[in-house]
Design a protein around this motif. Structure first.
Motif, PDB file in Angstrom:
ATOM      1  N   ALA A   1       0.828  -1.207   0.000  1.00 48.49           N
ATOM      2  CA  ALA A   1       0.000   0.000   0.000  1.00 48.49           C
ATOM      3  C   ALA A   1       0.862   1.256   0.000  1.00 48.49           C
ATOM      4  O   ALA A   1       0.438   2.299  -0.468  1.00 48.49           O
TER       5      ALA A   1
ATOM      6  N   ARG B   1       2.419   2.401  -3.880  1.00 44.94           N
ATOM      7  CA  ARG B   1       1.631   3.143  -4.875  1.00 44.94           C
ATOM      8  C   ARG B   1       1.858   4.647  -4.796  1.00 44.94           C
ATOM      9  O   ARG B   1       2.164   5.267  -5.819  1.00 44.94           O
TER      10      ARG B   1
ATOM     11  N   ARG C   1       4.833   6.189   4.851  1.00 41.07           N
ATOM     12  CA  ARG C   1       3.978   5.004   5.026  1.00 41.07           C
ATOM     13  C   ARG C   1       4.790   3.726   5.048  1.00 41.07           C
ATOM     14  O   ARG C   1       4.504   2.808   5.816  1.00 41.07           O
TER      15      ARG C   1
END
Length: 64
Positions: free
Chosen positions: A3, A6, A56
């Motif tokens: 995730a 991206r 992230r």
């Protein structure tokens, strides 16, 4: 981890596109804007998005 990739990849592509516009678009003018100024905006947006992707990925690695 998937995730986080991206936004990182999208940010790097946007940054590269902005760099190309900034380097090679200074001689042109399309309607109301110049491509070199649009390139600077895209580089800022791409850098922010790539930074978010790195954040992230680091956060996801710390959890595992």
């Amino acid at each position: 981890m998937a995730a986080a990739r991206r936004p990182l990849v999208a940010g790097l592509l946007t940054l590269a596109l902005g760099l190309v516009l900034w380097l090679f678009g200074s001689d042109e003018q399309v309607l109301v804007f110049t491509p070199s100024k649009l390139g600077v905006v895209l580089m800022v947006i791409g850098g922010l998005e790539a930074g978010y992707g790195l954040y992230r990925s680091r956060r996801d690695d710390a959890r595992a």
